[in-house]
Design an enzyme around this catalytic site. Structure first.
Site, PDB file in Angstrom:
ATOM      1  N   LYS A 242      18.366  22.733  32.410  1.00  0.00           N
ATOM      2  CA  LYS A 242      17.164  22.986  33.204  1.00  0.00           C
ATOM      3  C   LYS A 242      17.342  22.355  34.592  1.00  0.00           C
ATOM      4  O   LYS A 242      16.917  22.908  35.605  1.00  0.00           O
ATOM      5  CB  LYS A 242      15.961  22.388  32.466  1.00  0.00           C
ATOM      6  CG  LYS A 242      14.773  22.029  33.290  1.00  0.00           C
ATOM      7  CD  LYS A 242      13.915  23.238  33.536  1.00  0.00           C
ATOM      8  CE  LYS A 242      12.543  22.909  34.076  1.00  0.00           C
ATOM      9  NZ  LYS A 242      12.485  21.837  35.038  1.00  0.00           N
TER      10      LYS A 242
ATOM     11  N   SER B  77       7.864  18.232  31.908  1.00  0.00           N
ATOM     12  CA  SER B  77       6.747  17.274  31.866  1.00  0.00           C
ATOM     13  C   SER B  77       5.741  17.612  32.964  1.00  0.00           C
ATOM     14  O   SER B  77       4.547  17.363  32.825  1.00  0.00           O
ATOM     15  CB  SER B  77       7.268  15.849  32.058  1.00  0.00           C
ATOM     16  OG  SER B  77       8.287  15.581  31.117  1.00  0.00           O
ATOM     17  N   ARG B  78       6.225  18.165  34.070  1.00  0.00           N
ATOM     18  CA  ARG B  78       5.332  18.478  35.200  1.00  0.00           C
ATOM     19  C   ARG B  78       4.426  19.681  34.917  1.00  0.00           C
ATOM     20  O   ARG B  78       3.467  19.899  35.657  1.00  0.00           O
ATOM     21  CB  ARG B  78       6.138  18.718  36.475  1.00  0.00           C
ATOM     22  CG  ARG B  78       6.732  17.443  37.052  1.00  0.00           C
ATOM     23  CD  ARG B  78       7.291  17.638  38.445  1.00  0.00           C
ATOM     24  NE  ARG B  78       7.642  16.374  39.079  1.00  0.00           N
ATOM     25  CZ  ARG B  78       8.877  15.843  39.072  1.00  0.00           C
ATOM     26  NH1 ARG B  78       9.868  16.482  38.480  1.00  0.00           N
ATOM     27  NH2 ARG B  78       9.106  14.694  39.666  1.00  0.00           N
TER      28      ARG B  78
ATOM     29  N   GLN C  42      14.500   7.938  42.450  1.00  0.00           N
ATOM     30  CA  GLN C  42      14.760   9.374  42.595  1.00  0.00           C
ATOM     31  C   GLN C  42      13.546  10.143  43.107  1.00  0.00           C
ATOM     32  O   GLN C  42      13.592  11.364  43.216  1.00  0.00           O
ATOM     33  CB  GLN C  42      15.293   9.978  41.288  1.00  0.00           C
ATOM     34  CG  GLN C  42      14.291  10.080  40.162  1.00  0.00           C
ATOM     35  CD  GLN C  42      14.970  10.485  38.862  1.00  0.00           C
ATOM     36  OE1 GLN C  42      15.725   9.721  38.261  1.00  0.00           O
ATOM     37  NE2 GLN C  42      14.727  11.709  38.415  1.00  0.00           N
TER      38      GLN C  42
ATOM     39  N   GLY D 253      20.040  18.284  30.072  1.00  0.00           N
ATOM     40  CA  GLY D 253      19.595  19.672  29.975  1.00  0.00           C
ATOM     41  C   GLY D 253      20.029  20.459  31.203  1.00  0.00           C
ATOM     42  O   GLY D 253      19.992  19.943  32.319  1.00  0.00           O
TER      43      GLY D 253
ATOM     44  N   HIS E 190      13.317  17.939  25.517  1.00  0.00           N
ATOM     45  CA  HIS E 190      13.908  16.619  25.257  1.00  0.00           C
ATOM     46  C   HIS E 190      14.350  16.511  23.795  1.00  0.00           C
ATOM     47  O   HIS E 190      15.409  15.964  23.491  1.00  0.00           O
ATOM     48  CB  HIS E 190      12.899  15.506  25.536  1.00  0.00           C
ATOM     49  CG  HIS E 190      12.417  15.427  26.963  1.00  0.00           C
ATOM     50  ND1 HIS E 190      11.107  15.655  27.309  1.00  0.00           N
ATOM     51  CD2 HIS E 190      13.065  15.143  28.108  1.00  0.00           C
ATOM     52  CE1 HIS E 190      10.973  15.503  28.609  1.00  0.00           C
ATOM     53  NE2 HIS E 190      12.142  15.191  29.128  1.00  0.00           N
TER      54      HIS E 190
HETATM   55  P1  AMP Z   1      13.271  14.458  32.538  1.00  0.00           P
HETATM   56  O1  AMP Z   1      12.511  13.637  31.550  1.00  0.00           O
HETATM   57  O2  AMP Z   1      12.475  15.600  33.108  1.00  0.00           O
HETATM   58  O3  AMP Z   1      13.990  13.639  33.569  1.00  0.00           O
HETATM   59  O4  AMP Z   1      14.402  15.181  31.704  1.00  0.00           O
HETATM   60  C1  AMP Z   1      15.277  14.453  30.876  1.00  0.00           C
HETATM   61  C2  AMP Z   1      16.364  15.363  30.383  1.00  0.00           C
HETATM   62  O5  AMP Z   1      15.773  16.451  29.670  1.00  0.00           O
HETATM   63  C3  AMP Z   1      17.188  15.986  31.523  1.00  0.00           C
HETATM   64  O6  AMP Z   1      18.541  16.042  31.133  1.00  0.00           O
HETATM   65  C4  AMP Z   1      16.599  17.362  31.646  1.00  0.00           C
HETATM   66  O7  AMP Z   1      17.490  18.316  32.173  1.00  0.00           O
HETATM   67  C5  AMP Z   1      16.258  17.662  30.198  1.00  0.00           C
HETATM   68  N1  AMP Z   1      15.240  18.707  30.121  1.00  0.00           N
HETATM   69  C6  AMP Z   1      14.054  18.760  30.774  1.00  0.00           C
HETATM   70  N2  AMP Z   1      13.406  19.904  30.485  1.00  0.00           N
HETATM   71  C7  AMP Z   1      14.201  20.592  29.630  1.00  0.00           C
HETATM   72  C8  AMP Z   1      14.102  21.856  28.972  1.00  0.00           C
HETATM   73  N3  AMP Z   1      13.044  22.642  29.130  1.00  0.00           N
HETATM   74  N4  AMP Z   1      15.121  22.236  28.180  1.00  0.00           N
HETATM   75  C9  AMP Z   1      16.220  21.455  28.008  1.00  0.00           C
HETATM   76  N5  AMP Z   1      16.367  20.252  28.604  1.00  0.00           N
HETATM   77  C10 AMP Z   1      15.379  19.835  29.397  1.00  0.00           C
END
Ligand code: AMP
Length: 284
Positions: free
Chosen positions: A149, A186-187, A61, A147, A37
């Site tokens: 990812k 986060s998981r 979601q 990301g 993040h």
């Molecule tokens: P999330 O909080 O998991 O919904 O992720 C929020 C944003 O962070 C999304 O655009 C994800 O793709 C990005 N993200 C999550 N993990 C990573 C990572 N390891 N590297 C780069 N971006 C990430």
């Protein structure tokens, strides 16, 4: 940094910032921030004058059997991290602020939402596209940073922005990994020590696939077999899918000849993890 919880307050801040000619960058997250993040936040700061990080665990979601309730949350820590990065606003609405009672309007991005994550998690991308449109409406960003990812998610959001003629640039950044290769997520906080060790088979499987392709060509069947073999050796890993797809359409391709994207989803104990990597000419 100001923490903003109300939609109308966020809209007002953004309206005034735009009137001053400021370029607004949005980083949508579900919080429990990690270095992945933070990389997005830093890029947003590079390309915008004012950065908004949204922290919102979006209920629409998640499927009914999924981890919405127990998804890790730590707003205080998230706020500290955002302050350290020089973020101007953290937008953290409660669910009823974003979803007034009995919503009837959702965004469906057809086809690209149907396979892989969309097939394994019915309704997931509808929730993602809907909340992103709402966040874009509230924060009115010039640029939103995501990301890779979650590669299919970026493709869904970019397609929505294009189809709905939104004035927002979608930036997609490479996956940030631990030194051992595991993608930050986060998981990962759910994983026991043994499960974490088993999860390291994910970067190993990506490596095995890359190795088969090298800088040349390969049949998808061989690439997938190499990745599956790595997972099959790990008793704690159960494969959801391992596929090679066209990075633009997420449709399966018979061979890597040019660009291919390996996408994997596995269960590691009770935790579902996803990852991906480009194969062939462009790798990441
Ligand atoms: P999330 O909080 O998991 O919904 O992720 C929020 C944003 O962070 C999304 O655009 C994800 O793709 C990005 N993200 C999550 N993990 C990573 C990572 N390891 N590297 C780069 N971006 C990430």
């Amino acid at each position: 940094m100001e923490i903003v919880r109300r939609v109308h307050a966020m809209k007002e801040i953004v309206r005034k910032a735009r009137a001053r000619g400021l370029r607004i960058g949005l980083v949508p997250t579900m919080g429990f921030l990690h270095d992945g993040h933070l990389a997005l936040i830093r890029r947003a700061a590079d390309v915008a004058d004012l950065v908004i990080v949204s922290v919102f665990v979006n209920p629409t979601q998640f499927g009914p059997e999924e981890d919405y309730e127990r998804y890790p949350r730590d707003l205080t820590r998230d706020a500290d991290l955002c302050i350290a990065e020089g973020v101007e606003y953290m937008f953290t609405p409660e669910a009823p602020e974003m979803y007034r009672p009995g919503p009837r309007t959702y965004v469906d991005v057809s086809e690209i939402s149907d396979r892989l994550e969309g097939a394994s998690r019915p309704g997931h991308f509808r929730g993602v596209a809907t909340v992103c449109l709402k966040l874009f409406e509230v924060c009115n960003p010039h640029v939103a940073v995501f990301g890779r990812k979650d590669a299919q998610q970026v493709a869904v959001v970019a397609r929505m922005a294009e189809d709905l003629l939104l004035d927002v640039e979608i930036l997609a950044l490479p996956t940030v990994r631990n030194d051992d290769g595991l993608a930050l997520s986060s998981r990962n906080a759910y994983l026991s020590e043994a499960e974490y060790d088993a999860a390291l088979s994910i970067p190993r499987a990506l490596d095995a696939a890359r190795h088969v392709v090298g800088e040349g060509q390969a049949r998808t069947e061989e690439v997938v077999a190499a990745a599956r073999e790595v997972f099959d050796a790990e008793p704690l890993i159960e494969i959801d899918y391992v596929e090679v797809v066209d990075p633009a359409t997420f449709l399966p391709i018979p061979a890597v000849d040019g660009d291919g994207l390996l996408v994997v989803a596995v269960r590691c104990g009770a935790t579902r993890l996803i990852d991906n990597c480009l194969l062939g000419r462009h790798t990441d």
